[in-house]
Design a protein around this motif. Structure first.
Motif, mmCIF file in Angstrom:
data_model
loop_
_atom_site.group_PDB
_atom_site.id
_atom_site.type_symbol
_atom_site.label_atom_id
_atom_site.label_comp_id
_atom_site.label_asym_id
_atom_site.label_seq_id
_atom_site.Cartn_x
_atom_site.Cartn_y
_atom_site.Cartn_z
ATOM 1 N N THR A 42 69.967 50.116 30.811
ATOM 2 C CA THR A 42 70.672 50.318 29.543
ATOM 3 C C THR A 42 72.155 50.558 29.801
ATOM 4 O O THR A 42 73.018 50.023 29.094
ATOM 5 C CB THR A 42 70.052 51.503 28.783
ATOM 6 N N ASP A 160 68.099 45.179 24.394
ATOM 7 C CA ASP A 160 67.585 46.304 25.176
ATOM 8 C C ASP A 160 66.142 46.600 24.764
ATOM 9 O O ASP A 160 65.899 47.205 23.725
ATOM 10 C CB ASP A 160 68.467 47.539 24.966
ATOM 11 N N GLU A 161 65.214 46.162 25.558
ATOM 12 C CA GLU A 161 63.783 46.335 25.295
ATOM 13 C C GLU A 161 63.426 46.044 23.840
ATOM 14 O O GLU A 161 62.774 46.848 23.180
ATOM 15 C CB GLU A 161 63.349 47.771 25.630
HETATM 16 MG MG LIG Z 1 66.994 51.965 28.847
#
Ligand SMILES: [Mg+2]
Ligand SMILES: Nc1ncnc2c1ncn2[C@@H]1O[C@H](COP(=O)(O)OP(=O)(O)OP(=O)(O)O)[C@@H](O)[C@H]1O
Lengths: 367, 214
Positions: A42, A160-161
């Motif tokens: 991240t 991000d995910e």
């Molecule tokens: Mg992360």
């Protein structure tokens, strides 16, 4: 192209989140950052749009050093998608999607038209546009998140995910849709996940990071599976690497056998006659799509849906060796069902023929 | 209740004054509490002094505060400004914590998403964070409104006319009717303000009253 040159991030308190990362994310491709929790994925992603400032090193987008750009302007040119969408709960779906176009000064009508277009693009019904985010399912919210990131047609997308908050079935659907979309729009995408299977499925190239934010390996998924750089990468990739690697090799001209079939609803006698003594007989539906296998000897009435053995997977002609092999291994008859792009039966293939193909081209299976 | 019928105009006038004296401080207090609450939310170190400090103001007895105001403001003792300022102080005392809590109730990923889209800090605050904090802030505002209505009446002891004057009046003349009318009018006013704030808060938060996924 996005280029990291010796980028580090040390948080106050001394945590080295990213430790000298150098890598390139080529234009028009999906670069996946994958690694265990806390390895700086991240942080790395957010340094690209300057939500986090690097401690040292440079990040360039198409040759321009981002540190010289105005952060908000930079961000409006970069789509950003996070887990469960991060949608604005107080704005309707259309207004959510239109956020960046409006910030960029588009007039309302054009922004709304664009939002409508994107809603359709990500496979959502137009009437959902008037709803609020909490009136959508998790998967739908995630699609809106993608639509919102695409609204101003930015060349770069950071994710991000994005698919980790939905259940596995929906996740797979979203991944497939995402790949189809990307095939159309060809964005430069940096995608973060901790799920190695997702990384392998989505990435044109995969960067495996280790804790401390250093690069363990950067490679195309097939190469990663075929040749992990070290034990850490091998462990992280997990089991069945050889088998999973087959997913990246297209099955060339496999010897396809024509398969005798009956339609759903065919009589027991007809089924026994067509089977000609074989234990298993393939059943197709009215469109000619494989429906399942049946044991003619056990039939007492016309073939009904309840008589079908549905364990077998169906592989697409021209699909991967993995799919073809799995079709053969999962069929009770050990004859793997192949279908064309429209789902109609083409024929069957045996595991030994798939294996022969794998052995014939060992180098190709590893590239 | 003949008394009420003959004094309808007078009671109506007092009620309007009472309402004005309650509502203006509510607005001023909110306007002051928002930046203070933001500071308390944004800077960890400031939270305790700001929330506890402003909260402490509420413990000053209202009569004392009304009497102190002319000294601080240089106003006359009968000036309604004293009441407005004093009640603004109480409103701030009640609302700083509420505003800080309201801002903290906004999911972090929503703010992150706003930042990531290039929404600047000011726009993010007024366009995203504050609207989402409305339900919490409105709840605090309702408490402050009711509290103001009740505290305003104390100002009658200083001779500032509003519904509280009915209490002092009735008490002085040993006459129950105006006292009862005053109490009921105060309750009606408090209830009306409470419902008005509730209605406004609901009107500006339509997303909270829609069904779940279809
Ligand atoms: Mg992360
Ligand atoms: N604001 C911060 N202050 C201090 N340390 C931080 C901060 N943000 C992250 N870290 C630390 O930096 C490291 C990397 O964090 P990061 O969020 O980038 O990891 P990640 O790879 O995204 O992990 P996950 O898979 O759990 O999301 C972690 O050790 C984390 O605790």
């Amino acid at each position: 192209m996005i280029r990291f040159t010796d980028v580090t991030k040390v948080y106050p308190g001394g945590t080295v989140a990213v430790g000298g990362l150098s890598l390139r994310a080529p234009s028009g491709k999906i670069t996946v950052l994958v690694g265990p929790s806390g390895c700086g994925k991240t942080t790395s992603l957010r340094m690209i749009n300057r939500m986090i400032e690097p401690t040292s090193g440079t990040i360039e987008i198409d040759g321009r050093d981002t540190s010289g750009l105005e952060p908000n302007e930079l961000r409006r040119g970069i789509g950003y998608v996070i887990q469960s969408g991060g949608l604005f709960p107080h704005r309707t779906i259309l207004d959510n999607i239109a956020t960046v176009p409006l910030l960029l000064g588009w007039d309302r009508r054009r922004a709304r038209a664009r939002a409508h277009e994107l809603l359709e693009r990500v496979g959502l019904a137009p009437e959902l546009g008037r709803r609020y985010p909490n009136q959508l399912s998790g998967g739908q919210q995630q699609r809106v998140g993608v639509a919102r990131a695409l609204a101003a047609d930015p060349p770069v997308m950071l994710m991000d995910e994005p698919f980790s908050a939905v259940d596995p079935v929906v996740r797979e659907q979203l991944q497939d849709e995402f790949l189809r979309l990307q095939a159309d729009i060809g964005k430069t995408i940096v995608f973060v996940t901790h799920d190695i299977d997702e990384a392998i499925k989505l990435g044109d190239q995969v960067a495996v990071l280790r804790v401390g934010g250093t690069l363990a390996q950067l490679a195309a998924p097939a190469d990663l599976l075929a040749d992990p750089a070290d034990d850490f990468v091998a462990d992280f990739l997990g089991r069945d690497r050889g088998y999973r690697g087959l997913a990246f090799t297209e099955a060339p001209a496999l010897p396809v056998t024509r398969e005798p079939t009956v339609r759903l609803g065919a009589g027991a006698d007809e089924a026994r006659r067509v089977a000609a003594g074989e234990e298993w007989l393939l059943v197709v539906d009215a469109d000619g799509a494989p429906a399942g296998w049946v044991r003619p000897s056990a039939l007492v009435a016309p073939v009904g849906p309840d008589d079908l053995h549905r364990g077998g997977t169906v592989a697409r002609v021209g699909g991967s060796l993995r799919a073809a092999l799995d079709a053969a291994l999962s069929a009770p008859s050990r004859r793997g069902v192949l279908a064309d792009d429209d789902g109609r039966l083409v024929g069957t293939v045996r595991a030994q023929d798939v294996l022969a193909e794998i052995e014939r081209e060992p180098s190709e299976a590893a590239s | 209740m003949n008394w009420l019928l003959t004094h309808l105009d007078e009671v109506g006038g007092l009620m309007v004054t009472h309402a004005v004296l309650s509502v203006i401080p509510l607005v001023i207090g909110l306007v002051v509490a928002v930046p203070l609450g933001w500071l308390a939310w944004r800077y960890r170190l400031l939270r305790t002094p700001l929330v506890a400090g402003t909260g402490l103001l509420y413990t000053i007895p209202s009569l004392a505060l009304f009497i102190l105001m002319p000294l601080v403001l240089g106003t006359g003792i009968l000036d309604p400004l004293n009441v407005v300022v004093a009640l603004s102080v109480y409103t701030v005392a009640l609302l700083v914590r509420t505003v800080a809590d309201g801002l903290a109730s906004v999911p972090d990923e929503v703010l992150q998403a706003a930042t990531a889209m290039g929404i600047g800090p000011l726009r993010r605050f007024f366009g995203v964070q504050l609207p989402l904090a409305v339900p919490v802030i409105a709840a605090g505002l309702r408490v402050a409104a009711v509290s103001n209505v009740s505290i305003v009446s104390v100002a009658a002891l200083l001779g500032i006319a509003q519904l509280g004057s009915l209490f002092t009046d009735g008490f002085a003349r040993n006459f129950l009717d105006p006292i009862i009318v005053g109490i009921v009018a105060c309750m009606v006013l408090a209830l009306a303000l409470d419902l008005a704030i509730l209605a406004v808060s609901r009107a500006v938060t339509p997303w909270l009253r829609v069904g779940s996924p279809a």
